[in-house]
Write a protein that holds these residues in place. Structure first.
Motif, short mmCIF file in Angstrom:
data_model
loop_
_atom_site.label_atom_id
_atom_site.label_comp_id
_atom_site.label_asym_id
_atom_site.label_seq_id
_atom_site.Cartn_x
_atom_site.Cartn_y
_atom_site.Cartn_z
N MET A 173 5.74 -88.61 -50.48
CA MET A 173 5.49 -89.36 -51.94
C MET A 173 7.57 -90.07 -52.07
SD MET A 173 4.97 -87.08 -55.03
CE MET A 173 5.95 -85.97 -55.03
N SER A 174 7.90 -90.53 -52.63
CA SER A 174 9.50 -90.88 -53.06
C SER A 174 9.77 -91.09 -54.10
CB SER A 174 10.15 -92.24 -52.24
OG SER A 174 11.82 -91.94 -52.22
N LEU A 175 10.56 -89.68 -54.89
CA LEU A 175 10.87 -90.05 -56.41
C LEU A 175 11.95 -91.21 -56.53
CD1 LEU A 175 9.25 -86.65 -57.52
CD2 LEU A 175 8.52 -88.97 -58.00
N SER A 176 12.96 -90.52 -56.35
CA SER A 176 14.43 -90.69 -56.04
C SER A 176 14.80 -92.29 -55.19
CB SER A 176 15.26 -90.05 -54.79
OG SER A 176 16.90 -90.42 -54.85
N PRO A 177 15.49 -92.98 -55.85
CA PRO A 177 15.92 -94.47 -55.69
C PRO A 177 16.78 -94.39 -54.08
CG PRO A 177 16.82 -94.00 -56.77
CD PRO A 177 16.29 -92.63 -57.16
N PHE A 178 15.87 -95.25 -53.25
CA PHE A 178 17.24 -95.25 -51.80
C PHE A 178 18.53 -95.46 -52.28
CE2 PHE A 178 18.86 -97.88 -48.48
CZ PHE A 178 19.16 -97.24 -47.14
N PHE A 179 19.09 -96.82 -52.53
CA PHE A 179 19.87 -96.65 -53.44
C PHE A 179 20.72 -96.28 -55.17
CE2 PHE A 179 23.25 -99.77 -56.15
CZ PHE A 179 24.05 -99.53 -54.98
N ARG A 180 21.55 -95.21 -55.67
CA ARG A 180 21.50 -95.25 -56.86
C ARG A 180 22.46 -95.97 -56.84
NH1 ARG A 180 20.03 -89.27 -58.34
NH2 ARG A 180 20.44 -90.25 -60.45
N SER A 181 22.46 -96.16 -58.32
CA SER A 181 24.06 -96.69 -58.97
C SER A 181 23.33 -96.93 -60.76
CB SER A 181 23.72 -98.04 -58.78
OG SER A 181 21.98 -99.09 -59.53
N GLU B 188 4.01 -83.71 -66.71
CA GLU B 188 5.58 -84.30 -66.26
C GLU B 188 6.40 -83.46 -66.57
OE1 GLU B 188 6.92 -88.90 -66.48
OE2 GLU B 188 6.58 -88.18 -68.47
N MET B 189 6.88 -82.79 -67.52
CA MET B 189 8.41 -82.25 -68.06
C MET B 189 8.06 -80.78 -66.98
SD MET B 189 10.56 -83.69 -69.47
CE MET B 189 11.85 -82.73 -69.89
N ARG B 190 7.03 -80.43 -67.29
CA ARG B 190 7.37 -78.88 -66.06
C ARG B 190 7.57 -79.25 -64.69
NH1 ARG B 190 1.90 -77.31 -68.27
NH2 ARG B 190 1.82 -77.07 -70.06
N TYR B 191 6.78 -80.64 -64.25
CA TYR B 191 7.19 -80.38 -62.68
C TYR B 191 8.87 -81.54 -62.81
CZ TYR B 191 6.55 -83.66 -58.41
OH TYR B 191 7.40 -83.70 -56.96
N MET B 192 8.93 -82.21 -63.70
CA MET B 192 11.01 -82.43 -63.08
C MET B 192 11.35 -81.53 -63.71
SD MET B 192 10.74 -85.37 -62.79
CE MET B 192 8.95 -86.97 -62.59
N ASP B 193 11.66 -81.01 -64.72
CA ASP B 193 11.96 -79.19 -64.80
C ASP B 193 12.41 -78.23 -63.27
OD1 ASP B 193 13.00 -79.64 -67.28
OD2 ASP B 193 11.17 -78.00 -67.82
N CYS B 194 10.55 -78.72 -62.54
CA CYS B 194 10.40 -77.66 -61.44
C CYS B 194 11.33 -78.48 -60.45
CB CYS B 194 8.80 -77.09 -60.94
SG CYS B 194 9.23 -76.64 -59.58
N LEU B 195 11.21 -79.63 -60.64
CA LEU B 195 12.48 -80.10 -59.36
C LEU B 195 13.61 -80.58 -59.53
CD1 LEU B 195 10.24 -83.64 -58.88
CD2 LEU B 195 10.03 -82.10 -57.22
N GLU B 196 14.39 -80.19 -60.56
CA GLU B 196 15.47 -80.06 -61.15
C GLU B 196 15.62 -78.89 -60.67
OE1 GLU B 196 18.48 -80.85 -65.38
OE2 GLU B 196 16.13 -81.16 -65.03
N ALA B 197 15.37 -77.74 -60.96
CA ALA B 197 15.68 -76.62 -60.36
C ALA B 197 16.03 -76.43 -58.91
CB ALA B 197 14.81 -75.06 -60.89
N TYR B 198 14.94 -77.08 -58.13
CA TYR B 198 14.77 -76.56 -56.41
C TYR B 198 14.76 -77.56 -56.13
CZ TYR B 198 11.66 -72.84 -57.15
OH TYR B 198 11.43 -71.47 -57.70
N ARG C 291 13.71 -79.37 -51.81
CA ARG C 291 11.98 -78.23 -51.19
C ARG C 291 11.50 -77.98 -52.98
NH1 ARG C 291 16.56 -73.37 -52.10
NH2 ARG C 291 13.98 -72.17 -52.90
N GLY C 292 11.62 -78.58 -53.56
CA GLY C 292 10.63 -79.62 -55.32
C GLY C 292 9.52 -79.79 -55.17
N GLN C 293 9.18 -80.70 -54.07
CA GLN C 293 8.07 -81.60 -53.14
C GLN C 293 7.00 -79.96 -52.29
OE1 GLN C 293 9.03 -84.76 -50.89
NE2 GLN C 293 9.42 -86.16 -52.70
N VAL C 294 7.58 -78.82 -51.87
CA VAL C 294 7.05 -78.37 -51.52
C VAL C 294 7.01 -76.70 -52.56
CG1 VAL C 294 7.01 -76.25 -49.77
CG2 VAL C 294 8.03 -78.45 -49.52
N LYS C 295 7.35 -76.69 -53.44
CA LYS C 295 7.44 -75.27 -54.72
C LYS C 295 6.89 -76.35 -55.30
CE LYS C 295 10.72 -71.84 -52.66
NZ LYS C 295 10.50 -70.39 -52.40
N CYS C 296 7.27 -77.17 -56.06
CA CYS C 296 5.96 -77.60 -57.16
C CYS C 296 5.02 -77.98 -56.66
CB CYS C 296 7.22 -78.40 -57.80
SG CYS C 296 8.94 -77.84 -57.89
#
Length: 100
Positions: free
Chosen positions: A1-9, A31-41, A45-50
């Protein structure tokens, strides 16, 4: 699972929010709970913790458990019809109002 783009602009930052459930989606809270957790960790690490939050969000999107329950109830009804327990009008009765 990839949430972050390869190239950020700046373009990826502007268009990243277009694919979400926040406008009219029924999975807004999950979705908001998941995204908040990803932002925190953080992403790694968020993919494991969340993981539990992601499973809830994924279930809200796909409704696989709901479909499996529906199919199990349908199989049970078909089994009862085949055994002769349900006959005539009893085969496809809807549940009574407020019965659950």
């Amino acid at each position: 699972m990839s949430l972050s783009p390869f190239f950020r602009s700046p373009f990826t930052d502007l268009t990243g929010g277009m694919i979400s459930h926040q406008i009219l989606g029924q999975c807004q809270k999950q979705e908001m709970r998941y995204m908040d957790c990803l932002e925190a960790y953080g992403l790694d690490r968020g993919q494991v913790k969340c993981g539990q939050l992601f499973e809830e969000f994924h279930e809200c999107q796909t409704k696989t458990k709901q479909f499996k329950r529906f199919m199990a109830m349908r199989r049970e009804r078909d089994r009862q019809i085949a055994e002769g327990k349900l006959k005539g009008d009893e085969q496809y009765l809807n549940p009574k109002i407020d019965s659950f």
